[in-house]
Design a protein around this motif. Structure first.
Motif, mmCIF file in Angstrom:
data_model
loop_
_atom_site.group_PDB
_atom_site.id
_atom_site.type_symbol
_atom_site.label_atom_id
_atom_site.label_comp_id
_atom_site.label_asym_id
_atom_site.label_seq_id
_atom_site.Cartn_x
_atom_site.Cartn_y
_atom_site.Cartn_z
ATOM 1 N N GLU A 11 2.433 -42.505 -34.583
ATOM 2 C CA GLU A 11 2.500 -42.404 -33.128
ATOM 3 C C GLU A 11 3.888 -42.011 -32.625
ATOM 4 O O GLU A 11 4.045 -41.609 -31.468
ATOM 5 C CB GLU A 11 2.101 -43.746 -32.488
ATOM 6 C CG GLU A 11 0.803 -44.356 -32.992
ATOM 7 C CD GLU A 11 -0.431 -43.582 -32.575
ATOM 8 O OE1 GLU A 11 -0.303 -42.626 -31.782
ATOM 9 O OE2 GLU A 11 -1.536 -43.931 -33.034
ATOM 10 N N ILE A 12 4.914 -42.122 -33.471
ATOM 11 C CA ILE A 12 6.301 -41.889 -33.022
ATOM 12 C C ILE A 12 6.502 -40.535 -32.344
ATOM 13 O O ILE A 12 7.153 -40.468 -31.291
ATOM 14 C CB ILE A 12 7.288 -42.053 -34.198
ATOM 15 C CG1 ILE A 12 7.351 -43.516 -34.630
ATOM 16 C CG2 ILE A 12 8.688 -41.582 -33.793
ATOM 17 C CD1 ILE A 12 8.274 -43.767 -35.815
ATOM 18 N N PRO A 13 5.972 -39.410 -32.900
ATOM 19 C CA PRO A 13 6.216 -38.117 -32.244
ATOM 20 C C PRO A 13 5.685 -38.034 -30.812
ATOM 21 O O PRO A 13 6.133 -37.181 -30.040
ATOM 22 C CB PRO A 13 5.486 -37.122 -33.158
ATOM 23 C CG PRO A 13 5.479 -37.780 -34.500
ATOM 24 C CD PRO A 13 5.291 -39.236 -34.196
ATOM 25 N N GLN A 14 4.755 -38.912 -30.451
ATOM 26 C CA GLN A 14 4.223 -38.884 -29.096
ATOM 27 C C GLN A 14 5.260 -39.298 -28.063
ATOM 28 O O GLN A 14 5.069 -39.077 -26.855
ATOM 29 C CB GLN A 14 2.979 -39.768 -28.994
ATOM 30 C CG GLN A 14 1.794 -39.209 -29.750
ATOM 31 C CD GLN A 14 0.650 -40.198 -29.844
ATOM 32 O OE1 GLN A 14 0.033 -40.524 -28.838
ATOM 33 N NE2 GLN A 14 0.364 -40.672 -31.033
ATOM 34 N N LEU A 15 6.366 -39.886 -28.530
ATOM 35 C CA LEU A 15 7.463 -40.181 -27.606
ATOM 36 C C LEU A 15 7.988 -38.891 -26.995
ATOM 37 O O LEU A 15 8.504 -38.895 -25.874
ATOM 38 C CB LEU A 15 8.592 -40.915 -28.339
ATOM 39 C CG LEU A 15 8.333 -42.376 -28.715
ATOM 40 C CD1 LEU A 15 9.457 -42.903 -29.586
ATOM 41 C CD2 LEU A 15 8.179 -43.230 -27.457
ATOM 42 N N ILE A 16 7.840 -37.779 -27.709
ATOM 43 C CA ILE A 16 8.217 -36.475 -27.162
ATOM 44 C C ILE A 16 7.309 -36.126 -25.991
ATOM 45 O O ILE A 16 7.769 -35.613 -24.962
ATOM 46 C CB ILE A 16 8.148 -35.384 -28.255
ATOM 47 C CG1 ILE A 16 9.135 -35.695 -29.375
ATOM 48 C CG2 ILE A 16 8.430 -34.004 -27.657
ATOM 49 C CD1 ILE A 16 9.023 -34.781 -30.574
ATOM 50 N N ASN A 17 6.005 -36.412 -26.135
ATOM 51 C CA ASN A 17 5.054 -36.191 -25.040
ATOM 52 C C ASN A 17 5.384 -37.069 -23.836
ATOM 53 O O ASN A 17 5.270 -36.637 -22.683
ATOM 54 C CB ASN A 17 3.623 -36.484 -25.492
ATOM 55 C CG ASN A 17 3.086 -35.462 -26.468
ATOM 56 O OD1 ASN A 17 2.741 -35.794 -27.600
ATOM 57 N ND2 ASN A 17 2.977 -34.209 -26.045
ATOM 58 N N VAL A 18 5.808 -38.305 -24.115
ATOM 59 C CA VAL A 18 6.186 -39.217 -23.028
ATOM 60 C C VAL A 18 7.437 -38.702 -22.333
ATOM 61 O O VAL A 18 7.516 -38.683 -21.098
ATOM 62 C CB VAL A 18 6.431 -40.646 -23.577
ATOM 63 C CG1 VAL A 18 6.929 -41.568 -22.459
ATOM 64 C CG2 VAL A 18 5.154 -41.214 -24.180
ATOM 65 N N PHE A 19 8.411 -38.260 -23.101
ATOM 66 C CA PHE A 19 9.657 -37.723 -22.557
ATOM 67 C C PHE A 19 9.380 -36.530 -21.648
ATOM 68 O O PHE A 19 9.984 -36.383 -20.584
ATOM 69 C CB PHE A 19 10.578 -37.322 -23.705
ATOM 70 C CG PHE A 19 11.945 -36.859 -23.268
ATOM 71 C CD1 PHE A 19 12.924 -37.777 -22.922
ATOM 72 C CD2 PHE A 19 12.253 -35.513 -23.209
ATOM 73 C CE1 PHE A 19 14.184 -37.360 -22.524
ATOM 74 C CE2 PHE A 19 13.507 -35.088 -22.810
ATOM 75 C CZ PHE A 19 14.481 -36.010 -22.463
ATOM 76 N N LYS A 20 8.448 -35.657 -22.069
ATOM 77 C CA LYS A 20 8.100 -34.458 -21.301
ATOM 78 C C LYS A 20 7.276 -34.779 -20.055
ATOM 79 O O LYS A 20 7.206 -33.976 -19.129
ATOM 80 C CB LYS A 20 7.308 -33.497 -22.178
ATOM 81 C CG LYS A 20 8.107 -32.852 -23.303
ATOM 82 C CD LYS A 20 7.176 -32.106 -24.261
ATOM 83 C CE LYS A 20 6.328 -31.073 -23.508
ATOM 84 N NZ LYS A 20 5.376 -30.402 -24.445
ATOM 85 N N GLY A 21 6.619 -35.945 -20.033
ATOM 86 C CA GLY A 21 5.793 -36.298 -18.885
ATOM 87 C C GLY A 21 4.317 -36.058 -19.091
ATOM 88 O O GLY A 21 3.515 -36.257 -18.172
ATOM 89 N N ASP A 22 3.916 -35.625 -20.304
ATOM 90 C CA ASP A 22 2.486 -35.440 -20.597
ATOM 91 C C ASP A 22 1.777 -36.782 -20.704
ATOM 92 O O ASP A 22 0.597 -36.899 -20.373
ATOM 93 C CB ASP A 22 2.295 -34.704 -21.937
ATOM 94 C CG ASP A 22 2.907 -33.324 -21.939
ATOM 95 O OD1 ASP A 22 2.858 -32.659 -20.887
ATOM 96 O OD2 ASP A 22 3.434 -32.903 -22.985
#
Length: 201
Positions: free
Chosen positions: A94-105
């Motif tokens: 799940e860690i890479p999803q922090l990139i999605n959170v950072f982007k606002g997705d």
């Protein structure tokens, strides 16, 4: 106020510092999966977000692309690599999803983003799950994750949308940490992944 404004600020800061703190683990897992999956440590997949807007989710690739003699992918259980199994069991995928959170997705906490082909299958009540950003973890995840039925997941998702608050998000975050250490509810009974939703669950 929290759901419409402060939650996004909290997500942005949490994702930023989370990526910084977890960067050593991120790099190690990426290298391990690079060799386990023939140079493909990540996979990207279309998912519906807030208001059903489609975005690309990023996750660690825990299964290889091995196929049978007819060119069809082997069953999930046979494609799950050893390092992939560890990454999934510890929820490191799940860690890479922090990139999605950072982007606002996505949000740190919210209903899990499912597949786009499920969109026409939801009833009006279930569609409410898309009134907020999808999350890395959520109320359904800390109450059974893949071990509960689709119907129950959607009940939990809609309940979260209707009761979203800072205190609830903190509660879910703490329960998520507890679940990760206990490795509870990761798979549906007897399966590597959960069953597909067909609209009749």
């Amino acid at each position: 106020m929290y759901k419409n404004y402060f939650k996004r600020i909290f997500d942005f800061l949490a994702a930023f510092f989370g990526l910084l703190l977890l960067s050593p683990i991120f790099i190690i897992v990426t290298i391990g999966l690079f060799f386990a999956n023939q140079g493909k440590p990540f996979f990207f997949q279309a998912r519906p977000g807030k208001d059903e807007k489609i975005f690309k989710i990023i996750k660690f690739k825990t299964m290889n692309d091995k196929k049978d003699i007819d060119g069809n992918l082997l069953p999930d259980a046979e494609r799950l690599t050893k390092i992939g199994s560890f990454v999934r069991k510890t929820s490191l995928d799940e860690i890479p999803q922090l990139i999605n959170v950072f982007k606002g997705d996505m949000s740190l906490i919210g209903p899990r983003p499912l597949l786009p082909q499920y969109l026409p299958l939801y009833n009006e009540e279930q569609k409410k799950r898309h009134q907020v950003r999808p999350g890395i973890t959520g109320w359904a995840q800390v109450n059974g994750r893949n071990a509960i039925s689709w119907e129950q997941k959607f009940i939990y998702d809609v309940w979260y949308v209707e009761h979203c608050s800072l205190l609830l998000d903190i509660k879910i975050l703490l329960k998520t940490i507890q679940k990760v250490f206990k490795s509870e509810g990761i798979n549906a009974e007897g399966q590597v992944t959960t069953e597909a939703f067909n609209g009749n669950n």
